[in-house]
Design an enzyme around this catalytic site. Structure first.
Site, PDB file in Angstrom:
ATOM      1  N   GLY A 557      45.275  47.237  37.679  1.00 38.86           N
ATOM      2  CA  GLY A 557      43.852  47.358  37.909  1.00 38.86           C
ATOM      3  C   GLY A 557      43.637  46.480  38.869  1.00 38.86           C
ATOM      4  NE  ARG A 558      44.499  44.838  44.204  1.00 38.99           N
ATOM      5  CZ  ARG A 558      44.681  43.752  44.789  1.00 38.99           C
ATOM      6  NH1 ARG A 558      43.654  43.219  45.301  1.00 38.99           N
ATOM      7  NH2 ARG A 558      45.848  43.407  44.717  1.00 38.99           N
ATOM      8  N   GLY A 559      39.645  45.342  40.787  1.00 37.45           N
ATOM      9  CA  GLY A 559      38.122  45.434  40.855  1.00 37.45           C
ATOM     10  C   GLY A 559      37.416  44.471  41.546  1.00 37.45           C
ATOM     11  N   GLY A 562      38.231  40.914  40.323  1.00 36.69           N
ATOM     12  CA  GLY A 562      39.708  40.364  40.179  1.00 36.69           C
ATOM     13  C   GLY A 562      40.751  41.419  40.045  1.00 36.69           C
ATOM     14  CB  THR A 563      44.082  41.425  40.704  1.00 37.11           C
ATOM     15  OG1 THR A 563      43.310  41.123  41.807  1.00 37.11           O
ATOM     16  CG2 THR A 563      45.128  42.630  40.782  1.00 37.11           C
ATOM     17  CB  VAL A 564      43.729  43.954  35.685  1.00 37.44           C
ATOM     18  CG1 VAL A 564      44.075  43.786  34.008  1.00 37.44           C
ATOM     19  CG2 VAL A 564      42.109  44.051  35.735  1.00 37.44           C
ATOM     20  CE  LYS A 578      38.541  41.629  36.426  1.00 38.55           C
ATOM     21  NZ  LYS A 578      37.824  43.132  35.987  1.00 38.55           N
ATOM     22  CG  ASP A 671      30.386  47.669  38.208  1.00 34.96           C
ATOM     23  OD1 ASP A 671      30.088  48.799  38.826  1.00 34.96           O
ATOM     24  OD2 ASP A 671      31.505  47.116  38.725  1.00 34.96           O
TER      25      ASP A 671
END
Ligand SMILES: *[C@@H]1O[C@H](CO)[C@@H](O)[C@H](O)[C@H]1NC(C)=O
Ligand SMILES: *[C@@H]1O[C@H](CO)[C@@H](O)[C@H](O)[C@H]1NC(C)=O
Ligand SMILES: *[C@@H]1O[C@H](CO)[C@@H](O)[C@H](O)[C@H]1NC(C)=O
Length: 841
Positions: A557-559, A562-564, A578, A671
């Protein structure tokens, strides 16, 4: 202790008996007696050093200094002696033997309100047959004075198999036993099987878990011969069961039998002279039970399971807020199946004692009796709340305005309840026993000073953000589950034992060997479990996480934050790591403070943080891994049906409610979107990424709860962000509403719905206006729902469910934040529908 069960089963199985008789084989019977000895020793004593007495005779005593000074019932089930009830505090008590019972084992106490010292305190049976409990060797705390003459025959204190502690003397004229005193006549909070409950006895609840002193809840026979539950608080008292709105006959009670006696028998049947009878849910013999007036004001029957835990097998009250006195004056009790019972102050009031809700809330304004002009006060409408009692006046067939007038005319009037249907008006001198109830017909009008009123009409009471979650109130459900599982286990064991018993002597030998090794291992195994649980949330080193993620190779995942990555922790647990973007970070102290705050949040609908890493410029958070990924993935994969969809909507709402209301610090998510709602292996939703908005931006302007920059994701963002208005919990409500509408329609609110206008141009309409358009006019519900729903979702379309979801979704995305419900109200609306459906089923 399944091996006990197993071995006893084997011992008594007819085959073994037959083998025993037929073979008369010496070696074999030796083996059997070994097995028997093993079983007996295992059942009775783990600490062979303590000496248990069977009875206490004239002129002797039991001392707190000697842990072996314990009276035991002949069947080994009950113990009497000094039991610790606090730090250096002891009560002389009767309890279930700890080899059968793990906790909440005390069933009777002599001195619950005045514990004695842990040194030199004694229970003395003197030569006249009097019983004295002394504190630290001198002060008498409790006594039973029978004052027989010296020539009296032997007097003894004995604990019977029923758990009854009796003082008796023998051998008067006919050698009979005569009870001089018995503990069964003086119950504390618990009634045992065969212990008579009479007009002379009451059960009084304990103060709290871990504090055994008497509290305010009582079970007693009332003057009209009815068994009742009473809240008998320091200022007020009121009966709350049977329901005070009903007459005794309507609750199935008889007021004419004045014998006033009730009894729970050994099979789990409770019978009372007022016709109030019930059976335990596990009705049957060979189960130990207790009827206890619990600290939360409920009366419950518990059954002792083989794993030494108690399971609830009956309870008097099923809606926890019906108990009186929970929240004190000027407060409202609310109950949520996942969050438990909690209290909220009414608008205009604040909590009186932060550690004790029973004191309720105090006004933030002066008494109306000190006001020069009654017209400086007015009313705030608070619907769906019911307040029992304390009506100082009542008017029938009046208008709302008339009722307001009546209240303003009395300076003591704190507000009124108005029933629109019957036009009834109840003026309140005290606002008590408040509870939230969607079914309630009552409308509360709360009297407040005018200047205060304006602020409450737009804003939520700040005290609702207090942490009032009381974990002990929600354990019930689990207890039932446990009981169920256990029955299954016993069944399985029976079958297993039956099969094994059918085997020959060799089989018995094998089982015996297995039992011995297993029991040795057991202690090691349990201590290991405790250690693991105690560590919980932890700090990881960067190299550890680098290894666990195999050098950050598997991105899941990526938000914005940051990136997971997927990781396998050293313990073998699969986790999600994360890695936070470096640019947005602050000092280490602040990071740690925030992280430990997030780590403390604990709810089944919030993702659990397992730990973190803060090393140089590496900032990482470790979360539990969610098998089914995010709601966003699943929406595009169409992975579930309408029922699951509805459950996911409720679950996510519960998680957000917890964030908004129940944690120590007010946490806004900021969010909420399908990417941040994750699904576990059972498709239980868990909200993720909460607390990050705060974590990543501590240095910002703190005026707006630490937010100044626009945040969130296009399509899900509330108008407040755009217009730079005050940011409140309602921004999450807005985003949640958008998520719900997306779930129903399958359309991304960030994209909208293509709309061909009259000029043949295609333009995207907002999701909300499209739905509202479809609903417009006299279109039947079923028709517009057909138009808006996502037809790729499997399963039968439940029109009612979709209607509720759409209604809630639209309410949540109102432009004016004050028109949006709170997350708690969302949960209530959805649950309310869920319950209706359940009831019909
Ligand atoms: C138990 O509660 C009572 C009444 O509030 C209090 O006086 C007492 O100190 C408490 N005892 C313990 C051990 O906390
Ligand atoms: C409890 O069970 C017994 C035996 O099955 C039955 O006779 C009795 O009516 C039951 N009582 C209630 C209140 O259900
Ligand atoms: C209630 O009041 C209205 C007018 O005040 C009157 O017409 C009506 O008859 C009253 N109803 C009852 C049941 O008293």
């Amino acid at each position: 202790m399944w091996w006990n069960y197993l071995s006893s089963y084997i011992m008594h199985s007819p085959i073994i008996q037959r083998i025993r008789r037929a073979l008369r084989n010496r070696r074999f019977s030796f083996l059997l007696s070994m097995l028997m000895a093993f079983q007996v020793s295992f059942t009775l004593a783990s600490s062979s050093s303590t000496i248990h007495k069977d009875e206490l005779s004239k002129g002797s005593s039991l001392s707190v200094d000697n842990p072996g000074d314990i009276l035991r019932s002949p069947n080994g089930v009950f113990c009497a002696g000094f039991h610790s009830v606090g730090n250096n505090a002891y009560a002389f008590a009767v309890w279930f033997n700890n080899q059968l019972c793990l906790k909440d084992c005390i069933v009777w106490m002599a001195n619950r309100d005045e514990p004695v010292n842990g040194k030199q305190s004694k229970l003395i049976l003197d030569k006249y047959g009097n019983l004295f409990l002394t504190d630290a060797g001198y002060r008498v705390i409790w006594s039973v004075e029978v004052a027989l003459n010296l020539s009296a025959p032997s007097v003894q204190l004995q604990l019977l198999d029923s758990g009854n502690l009796i003082l008796y003397h023998t051998g008067t004229s006919h050698g009979n036993t005569v009870a001089l005193w018995q503990s069964f006549d003086y119950p504390t909070d618990t009634l045992l099987p065969e212990q008579k409950f009479t007009r002379y006895t009451t059960l009084v609840s304990s103060r709290a878990r871990g504090n055994v002193s008497s509290s305010y809840y009582k079970l007693y026979f009332d003057n009209d011969n009815v068994l009742r539950l009473l809240y008998d608080g320091p200022d007020i008292s009121s009966v709350y069961w049977p329901h005070p709105y009903n007459l005794p006959w309507d609750s199935g009670r008889n007021t004419y039998n004045d014998s006033r006696v009730a009894l729970l028998n050994y099979v789990g049947m409770f019978e009372s002279s007022d016709f109030w009878n019930f059976n335990s849910s596990d009705y049957g013999v060979n189960i130990w039970r207790r009827l206890t007036m619990d600290t939360d004001g409920n009366l419950r029957l518990y059954s002792l399971l083989r794993n030494r835990e108690w399971a609830v097998s009956w309870q008097a009250i099923t809606t926890p807020c019906d108990v009186h006195g929970i929240c004190g004056p000027n407060a409202v009790c609310q109950y949520d199946t996942s969050l438990g019972r909690s209290c909220i102050c009414l608008p205009g009031y604040e909590r009186k004692n932060p550690s004790d809700w029973s004191e309720g809330c105090k006004p933030l304004f002066n008494s109306f009796c000190n006001l020069a002009d009654a017209n400086v006060s007015d009313f705030l409408h608070v619907p769906h709340r019911d307040f029992f009692g304390y009506d100082e006046d009542y008017h029938k067939n009046v208008t709302l305005d008339q009722c307001k007038r009546y209240c303003l005319d009395r300076c003591s009037c704190k507000g009124f309840q108005f029933r629109f249907k019957t036009r009834e008006c109840y003026l309140k001198a005290l606002i008590l026993n408040g509870r939230f109830s969607l079914e309630s017909l009552e409308n509360m009008y709360l009297r407040l000073p005018k200047d205060m009123l304006s602020s409450y009409q737009t804003q939520q009471s700040p005290s609702s953000l207090n942490c009032s979650y009381n974990p002990q109130d929600i354990q019930l459900h689990r207890a039932y589950l446990r009981s169920h599982k256990n029955k299954l286990l016993v069944k399985i064991l029976k079958i297993v034992a039956g099969v094994i018993a059918g085997l020959e002597a060799l089989g018995v030998l094998l089982v015996w060997l297995y039992i011995t090794t297993k029991s040795r291992r057991k202690d090691e195994a349990t201590s290991g479990v405790y250690q693991l649980a105690a560590i919980g949330f932890r700090r990881f080193s960067y190299s550890e996480l680098k290894k666990a993620t195999r050098n950050f190779s598997q991105e899941i995942g990526r938000g914005a934050a940051g990136t997971v990555y997927k990781a396998i922790l050293p313990s073998g647990q699969v986790a999600a790591v994360k890695q936070l973007n470096e640019a947005s970070l602050q000092g280490e102290d602040e990071f740690l403070a925030e992280v430990s705050m997030i780590g403390k949040l604990n709810h089944m609908n919030l993702i659990e943080m397992l730990g973190y890493c803060a090393e140089g410029k590496h900032w990482l958070l470790v979360y539990e891994y969610m098998t089914h990924g995010s709601l966003a993935d699943n929406l595009s994969k169409r992975a579930f049906n309408w029922n699951k969809m509805f459950d996911i909507a409720i679950g996510a709402a519960r998680g957000l409610t917890y964030l908004h209301e129940e944690c120590l610090e007010w946490v806004l998510h900021c969010d909420v979107k399908p990417q941040n709602i994750l699904l576990d292996s059972n498709y239980q939703p868990k909200v993720s990424d909460f607390g990050l908005s705060k974590l990543l931006n501590r240095r910002d302007d703190k005026k707006h709860l630490g937010f100044s920059k626009i945040r969130g994701t296009r399509g899900y963002m509330a108008p407040e962000w755009v217009y730079n208005l005050e940011i409140t919990a309602k921004v999450d409500v807005y985003s949640y509403g958008m998520v719900v509408l997306q779930m129903v329609t399958g359309r991304n609110p960030g994209v909208g719905v293509p709309d061909v206008d009259s000029g043949g141009q295609t333009e995207n309409r907002s999701l909300a206006s499209w739905i509202r358009g479809e609903m417009n006019g006299d279109v039947p519900t079923a028709t517009w729902i057909e138009e808006v729903v996502d037809h790729t979702i499997e399963g039968e379309l439940d029109i009612k469910k979709v209607e509720v979801l759409v209604a809630v979704g639209l309410q949540c995305i109102a432009d004016d934040k004050d028109e949006r419900p709170t997350m708690r109200q969302v949960v209530e609306m959805l649950e309310h529908y869920g319950n209706d459906e359940h009831n019909q089923a």
